[in-house]
Design a protein around this motif. Structure first.
Motif, PDB file in Angstrom:
ATOM      1  N   SER A  21      88.770  54.866  95.085  1.00 54.32           N
ATOM      2  CA  SER A  21      87.615  53.989  95.297  1.00 54.32           C
ATOM      3  C   SER A  21      86.459  54.370  94.384  1.00 54.32           C
ATOM      4  N   GLU A  22      86.160  55.675  94.294  1.00 50.46           N
ATOM      5  CA  GLU A  22      85.076  56.126  93.420  1.00 50.46           C
ATOM      6  C   GLU A  22      85.405  55.853  91.953  1.00 50.46           C
ATOM      7  N   LEU A  23      86.666  56.047  91.591  1.00 49.04           N
ATOM      8  CA  LEU A  23      87.084  55.850  90.205  1.00 49.04           C
ATOM      9  C   LEU A  23      86.941  54.387  89.798  1.00 49.04           C
ATOM     10  N   LEU A  24      87.421  53.487  90.642  1.00 52.90           N
ATOM     11  CA  LEU A  24      87.395  52.064  90.310  1.00 52.90           C
ATOM     12  C   LEU A  24      85.994  51.465  90.394  1.00 52.90           C
ATOM     13  N   GLN A  25      85.118  52.110  91.157  1.00 50.11           N
ATOM     14  CA  GLN A  25      83.732  51.639  91.232  1.00 50.11           C
ATOM     15  C   GLN A  25      82.877  52.170  90.087  1.00 50.11           C
ATOM     16  N   SER A  26      83.459  53.089  89.303  1.00 52.29           N
ATOM     17  CA  SER A  26      82.734  53.662  88.173  1.00 52.29           C
ATOM     18  C   SER A  26      82.981  52.804  86.930  1.00 52.29           C
ATOM     19  N   ALA A  27      82.660  53.378  85.771  1.00 51.50           N
ATOM     20  CA  ALA A  27      82.831  52.649  84.519  1.00 51.50           C
ATOM     21  C   ALA A  27      84.208  52.880  83.906  1.00 51.50           C
ATOM     22  N   ALA A  28      85.198  53.170  84.710  1.00 47.82           N
ATOM     23  CA  ALA A  28      86.538  53.474  84.203  1.00 47.82           C
ATOM     24  C   ALA A  28      87.125  52.289  83.448  1.00 47.82           C
ATOM     25  N   PHE A  87      96.382  54.304  88.087  1.00 46.88           N
ATOM     26  CA  PHE A  87      96.453  55.339  89.118  1.00 46.88           C
ATOM     27  C   PHE A  87      95.596  54.968  90.320  1.00 46.88           C
ATOM     28  N   GLY A  88      94.417  54.430  90.066  1.00 43.38           N
ATOM     29  CA  GLY A  88      93.539  54.020  91.161  1.00 43.38           C
ATOM     30  C   GLY A  88      94.177  52.951  92.034  1.00 43.38           C
ATOM     31  N   MET A  89      94.773  51.953  91.412  1.00 40.95           N
ATOM     32  CA  MET A  89      95.431  50.881  92.158  1.00 40.95           C
ATOM     33  C   MET A  89      96.621  51.423  92.949  1.00 40.95           C
ATOM     34  N   THR A  90      97.345  52.369  92.358  1.00 40.57           N
ATOM     35  CA  THR A  90      98.485  52.973  93.061  1.00 40.57           C
ATOM     36  C   THR A  90      98.039  53.678  94.328  1.00 40.57           C
ATOM     37  N   CYS A  91      96.963  54.455  94.233  1.00 38.00           N
ATOM     38  CA  CYS A  91      96.468  55.190  95.404  1.00 38.00           C
ATOM     39  C   CYS A  91      95.965  54.249  96.493  1.00 38.00           C
TER      40      CYS A  91
END
Length: 258
Positions: free
Chosen positions: A176-183, A191-195
């Motif tokens: 959640s933090e990763l996808l809400q950032s500027a990634a 990886f974010g979607m997988t988790c």
């Protein structure tokens, strides 16, 4: 051969031992088949909530040495502040039989010995100061590693294919933090979607992601090192970087020691 066999319980028919054995064995066989490729660890549930004087282990299921153990009702466990790190352990006891049932029982204990014996499994740990209360409301992914007064679930093994993996709720927090950032890196997005989409992110997926982001060969790490590495990646991405720690990243390089 594949079969679908179920006894007919009807009025006037003789109840046979074979019919009862079929009812007994079917759910066990089904569960064993579904989980045969999974490692030992927490399979489902077994979450921990904290009261004023007790820790409550939620209903759940674990796999240990190939056997499935079920906790059908929430289990209370009294705790107190000692200022010393304590591990919440599931301890598997010896098998016993009374002629009618064969039981493989367990108990949940608090232990200051951080390592687990072959007959133990960690559910969580904490280090509680006098007058404080154990906290389970994590403010961020990094907060899972807060030393004092916080329930740490980093080290608890979750059953996965090929080997135990990490707490899925913790990984969803990271995602959640990763996808809400500027990634923008495809690896971060995948990886974010997988988790977020899967109940469990397999350990091999996590390690491949770390290998790419660290610019290092694929290698297994302890859960604690994995968490620290993911924290560094998250910090880098939030700062506007790629999150890669290998030769292409800028600034001083740090080595992870397992």
């Amino acid at each position: 051969m594949f079969t679908d066999r179920f006894p007919e319980f009807r009025k006037g028919r003789i109840l046979k031992a074979e019919m009862l054995e079929c009812v007994r064995d079917y759910p066990r066989n089904l569960l064993d088949i579904q989980l045969q490729d999974y490692s030992d660890g927490i399979v489902a549930g077994s979450g921990i909530r904290v009261g004023e004087r007790h820790i409550f282990i939620g209903r759940g299921m674990v796999k240990h040495q190939g056997r499935i153990y079920v906790l059908p009702e929430e289990l209370p466990l009294e705790y107190r502040a000692t200022g010393v790190e304590c591990v919440i352990k599931l301890r598997l006891l010896s098998e016993r039989s009374d002629g009618d049932f064969t039981e493989r029982l367990s108990e949940v204990v608090l232990d200051e010995e951080l390592s687990c014996s072959p007959d133990e499994m960690e559910l969580g740990r904490f280090k509680l100061k006098e007058g404080a209360r154990i906290r389970t409301d994590y403010r961020s992914f990094a907060d899972y590693a807060t030393e004092y007064n916080t329930l740490c679930v980093i080290h608890a093994p979750y059953a996965g294919i090929g080997g135990p993996t990490l707490n899925p709720q913790m990984l969803r927090t990271f995602a959640s933090e990763l996808l809400q950032s500027a990634a923008t890196d495809a690896a971060d997005l995948a990886f974010g979607m997988t988790c977020l989409n899967q109940g469990i992110a397999e350990r091999t997926i996590i390690l491949h992601y770390l290998a790419r982001k660290l610019g290092a060969p694929y290698k297994d790490y302890t859960n604690a090192v994995i968490h620290r590495s993911l924290c560094r990646i998250l910090e880098s991405v939030k700062a506007g970087g790629t999150g890669r720690m290998g030769p292409r990243s800028h600034g001083p390089q740090r080595m992870i020691v397992d």
